[in-house]
Design a protein around this motif. Structure first.
Motif, mmCIF file in Angstrom:
data_model
loop_
_atom_site.group_PDB
_atom_site.id
_atom_site.type_symbol
_atom_site.label_atom_id
_atom_site.label_comp_id
_atom_site.label_asym_id
_atom_site.label_seq_id
_atom_site.Cartn_x
_atom_site.Cartn_y
_atom_site.Cartn_z
ATOM 1 N N UNK A 83 0.359 18.595 -12.886
ATOM 2 C CA UNK A 83 -0.010 18.754 -14.291
ATOM 3 C C UNK A 83 1.224 18.669 -15.174
ATOM 4 N N UNK A 84 1.129 17.840 -16.185
ATOM 5 C CA UNK A 84 2.212 17.715 -17.144
ATOM 6 C C UNK A 84 3.313 16.758 -16.742
ATOM 7 N N UNK A 85 3.168 16.147 -15.566
ATOM 8 C CA UNK A 85 4.194 15.215 -15.106
ATOM 9 C C UNK A 85 3.584 13.844 -14.864
ATOM 10 N N UNK A 86 4.439 12.852 -14.900
ATOM 11 C CA UNK A 86 3.983 11.496 -14.618
ATOM 12 C C UNK A 86 3.718 11.311 -13.130
ATOM 13 N N UNK A 140 3.274 20.247 -3.532
ATOM 14 C CA UNK A 140 1.931 20.475 -4.053
ATOM 15 C C UNK A 140 1.643 19.522 -5.201
ATOM 16 N N UNK A 141 0.566 18.784 -5.077
ATOM 17 C CA UNK A 141 0.214 17.782 -6.080
ATOM 18 C C UNK A 141 -1.111 17.138 -5.693
ATOM 19 N N UNK A 147 0.860 -1.180 0.000
ATOM 20 C CA UNK A 147 0.000 0.000 0.000
ATOM 21 C C UNK A 147 0.896 1.228 0.000
ATOM 22 N N UNK A 148 0.461 2.241 -0.690
ATOM 23 C CA UNK A 148 1.323 3.408 -0.754
ATOM 24 C C UNK A 148 0.614 4.624 -1.282
ATOM 25 N N UNK A 149 1.417 5.650 -1.519
ATOM 26 C CA UNK A 149 0.938 6.919 -2.019
ATOM 27 C C UNK A 149 1.794 7.358 -3.205
ATOM 28 N N UNK A 150 1.129 7.847 -4.213
ATOM 29 C CA UNK A 150 1.767 8.457 -5.365
ATOM 30 C C UNK A 150 1.259 9.895 -5.462
ATOM 31 N N UNK A 200 -4.575 -0.941 -7.768
ATOM 32 C CA UNK A 200 -5.803 -0.236 -7.457
ATOM 33 C C UNK A 200 -5.459 1.191 -7.046
ATOM 34 N N UNK A 201 -6.319 2.094 -7.460
ATOM 35 C CA UNK A 201 -6.091 3.516 -7.165
ATOM 36 C C UNK A 201 -7.311 4.118 -6.502
ATOM 37 N N UNK A 202 -7.061 4.987 -5.524
ATOM 38 C CA UNK A 202 -8.132 5.775 -4.970
ATOM 39 C C UNK A 202 -8.281 7.068 -5.747
ATOM 40 N N UNK A 203 -9.350 7.772 -5.468
ATOM 41 C CA UNK A 203 -9.496 9.088 -6.068
ATOM 42 C C UNK A 203 -8.463 10.018 -5.455
ATOM 43 N N UNK A 204 -7.898 10.869 -6.243
ATOM 44 C CA UNK A 204 -6.858 11.742 -5.758
ATOM 45 C C UNK A 204 -7.359 12.768 -4.764
ATOM 46 N N UNK A 205 -6.456 13.175 -3.908
ATOM 47 C CA UNK A 205 -6.753 14.253 -2.965
ATOM 48 C C UNK A 205 -5.685 15.323 -3.131
ATOM 49 N N UNK A 206 -6.127 16.566 -3.226
ATOM 50 C CA UNK A 206 -5.219 17.660 -3.526
ATOM 51 C C UNK A 206 -4.524 18.161 -2.268
ATOM 52 N N UNK A 207 -3.225 18.274 -2.377
ATOM 53 C CA UNK A 207 -2.408 18.893 -1.331
ATOM 54 C C UNK A 207 -1.777 20.137 -1.929
ATOM 55 N N UNK A 208 -2.022 21.274 -1.308
ATOM 56 C CA UNK A 208 -1.468 22.539 -1.775
ATOM 57 C C UNK A 208 -0.645 23.144 -0.658
ATOM 58 N N UNK A 209 0.617 23.418 -0.973
ATOM 59 C CA UNK A 209 1.518 24.020 0.003
ATOM 60 C C UNK A 209 1.878 25.417 -0.491
ATOM 61 N N UNK A 210 1.492 26.398 0.282
ATOM 62 C CA UNK A 210 1.758 27.783 -0.113
ATOM 63 C C UNK A 210 3.082 28.265 0.469
ATOM 64 N N UNK A 211 3.726 29.135 -0.279
ATOM 65 C CA UNK A 211 5.032 29.631 0.175
ATOM 66 C C UNK A 211 4.890 30.871 1.042
#
Length: 121
Positions: free
Chosen positions: A40-43, A89-90, A33-36, A110-121
């Motif tokens: 945008x524009x990257x694998x 951020x991804x 089990x893990x996290x990826x 198997x993949x879950x639906x993505x969850x957005x993480x945003x890190x502001x500077x």
């Protein structure tokens, strides 16, 4: 088999977030089990993963900042993210590989639906 992710959101640089994921269905066991994560524009890239035996693997960019843990009995995996950076951020995706269901061993991911993480500077 379904994966449902929780957590994510907006945080300032240096802050922390916790992602959790629960696998449901007729599951006997899950090998990895893990996290990826993906921007945008990257694998999609591996962030961290853990086997049922507790062997962990981390991307070099998150070593020392992120910690992955799992509860194999509950089929859950958690990613504790500390000292977050804007480059973290991804969209983060929960992943399960090597799923054993009654009578079958499924090697597909198997993949879950993505969850957005945003890190502001």
């Amino acid at each position: 088999v379904q994966l449902q992710a929780f957590g994510g959101g907006l945080v300032q640089a240096g802050g922390s977030l916790r992602l959790s994921c629960a696998a449901s269905g007729s599951i006997v066991s899950i090998n990895v089990m893990g996290w990826y994560r993906q921007t945008i524009g990257k694998q999609r890239e591996l962030v961290a993963a853990t086997t049922a035996d507790g062997v962990t693997n981390y991307a070099n960019s998150v070593k020392g900042r992120f910690t992955i843990s799992r509860d194999s009995a509950k089929n859950t995996v958690t990613l504790q993210m500390n000292s977050l950076k804007p480059e973290d951020t991804a969209v983060y995706y929960c992943n399960a590989e090597g799923v054993h269901i009654p009578g079958y061993y499924i090697t597909d991911k198997y993949w879950g639906r993505g969850t957005l993480v945003t890190v502001s500077s």
